[in-house]
Design an enzyme around this catalytic site. Structure first.
Site, PDB file in Angstrom:
ATOM      1  N   PHE A 185      -9.633  28.711   9.841  1.00  0.00           N
ATOM      2  CA  PHE A 185      -9.403  27.498  10.443  1.00  0.00           C
ATOM      3  C   PHE A 185      -7.829  27.422  10.906  1.00  0.00           C
ATOM      4  CE2 PHE A 185      -7.504  26.778   6.234  1.00  0.00           C
ATOM      5  CZ  PHE A 185      -6.281  26.192   6.431  1.00  0.00           C
ATOM      6  N   CYS A 186      -7.714  26.787  11.954  1.00  0.00           N
ATOM      7  CA  CYS A 186      -6.480  26.765  12.830  1.00  0.00           C
ATOM      8  C   CYS A 186      -6.563  25.321  13.422  1.00  0.00           C
ATOM      9  CB  CYS A 186      -6.241  27.642  13.855  1.00  0.00           C
ATOM     10  SG  CYS A 186      -7.654  27.937  15.064  1.00  0.00           S
ATOM     11  N   THR A 187      -5.581  24.742  14.131  1.00  0.00           N
ATOM     12  CA  THR A 187      -5.296  23.575  14.737  1.00  0.00           C
ATOM     13  C   THR A 187      -6.757  22.887  15.451  1.00  0.00           C
ATOM     14  OG1 THR A 187      -2.861  24.068  14.856  1.00  0.00           O
ATOM     15  CG2 THR A 187      -3.774  22.062  16.097  1.00  0.00           C
ATOM     16  N   ILE A 214      -8.649  21.820  12.488  1.00  0.00           N
ATOM     17  CA  ILE A 214      -8.349  20.857  11.672  1.00  0.00           C
ATOM     18  C   ILE A 214      -8.472  19.602  12.376  1.00  0.00           C
ATOM     19  CG2 ILE A 214      -6.327  19.890  10.580  1.00  0.00           C
ATOM     20  CD1 ILE A 214      -5.168  22.827  10.386  1.00  0.00           C
TER      21      ILE A 214
END
Length: 291
Positions: A185-187, A214
């Site tokens: 996952f990331c932003t 996220i």
């Protein structure tokens, strides 16, 4: 959107062959200026990545204009709202990659790794395993300073300083994830899209990317299994699980993230310095010198 938060913020990206970026750059700049938008748009041969903010009608106008190009007809934007413009300029940049990995063999346009949506991920984390009974491991693909603002509980964090470090470190640690399902996952989804493909290529047998990152997770299920806030690359600095700006800020001098607790330090002077500056000065001072 409420009357108290009239500014719409959008984040969007798409991996697609985009070989006329030089020609299109001026058109992107012109439409954004015409619509009163500010932010950053990255144009690359591998696609587009953008962060924009402005009035509702300006944002809607831009998305209609962008989607008129068949390459971007299906681009999706994540929205949040703020009471003032979080950007100071309108930048349209030409880049080699829309997110730098320095691995030209990774081409998301040609096929993505499997994705898991927010509701399914929450269900997995509630249970502690995926639908096949495998333990679920959350892997953060962001840089260390972003992770420090907030991340999922019990996360794997390799403390990287830039995304181009990720391929080597994740390959090195592959044996640790045998028999487990890894969710990257990331932003907003862009980094983990490349990350998950690379992990498949080097032999991870059960890896997913969090669809929309996220911010989409916050939008759909809130902050379950997540601690802290989410760093964003604009003047809001961080958003909470309600997608509201927090009191976290960045130091004008050293660009470090400064939490509300750190802002209580006598070394924090808005626009001038912070505790991170002080620590760096002490570490770099000649032996015996005061800092």
């Amino acid at each position: 959107m409420s009357a108290s938060k009239p500014i719409v913020n959008i984040a969007a990206y798409k991996f697609i062959t985009f070989d006329d970026t030089v020609e299109k750059r001026s058109a992107f700049r012109a439409i954004c200026e015409e619509l009163g938008l500010k932010g950053t748009i990255l144009l690359s041969p591998e696609g587009i990545n953008l962060f924009l903010a402005g009035a509702r009608e300006g944002i809607d106008g831009f998305l209609s204009w962008l989607r008129a190009d068949q390459r971007f007809a299906d681009i999706e934007a994540k929205e949040s709202y703020y009471d003032r413009q979080p950007f100071t300029k309108m930048l349209v940049k030409l880049k080699r990659e829309i997110i730098t990995m320095k691995n030209p063999l990774i081409r998301p346009e040609e096929g993505r790794a499997p994705a898991v949506n927010a509701q399914t991920l929450k269900r997995w984390l509630d249970r502690g395993h995926d639908d096949h009974g495998k333990p679920v491991v959350m892997m953060d693909t962001r840089n260390a300073f972003e992770v420090d603002v907030g991340t999922f509980d019990n996360v794997v964090d390799f403390r990287i300083d830039k995304f181009s470090e990720f391929p080597a470190v994740v390959e090195e640690h592959k044996p640790e994830f045998a028999g487990k399902t890894v969710v990257t996952f990331c932003t907003g989804g862009i980094r983990c899209e490349k990350a998950a493909i690379h992990m498949q290529n080097v032999g991870y047998d059960s890896v997913y990317q969090l669809e929309g990152g996220i911010l989409k997770y916050f939008e759909e299920v809130g902050g379950a299994h997540y601690s802290g806030d989410c760093f964003v690359f604009d003047y809001r600095t961080a958003l909470n699980p309600q997608l509201e700006a927090t009191d976290t800020t960045q130091c004008f001098a050293c660009r470090a993230v400064v939490t509300p607790r750190e802002q209580l330090s006598p070394y924090y002077v808005e626009g001038e310095s912070c505790p991170h500056c002080r620590k760096a000065m002490r570490e770099n001072a000649p032996e015996g010198a005061a800092a």
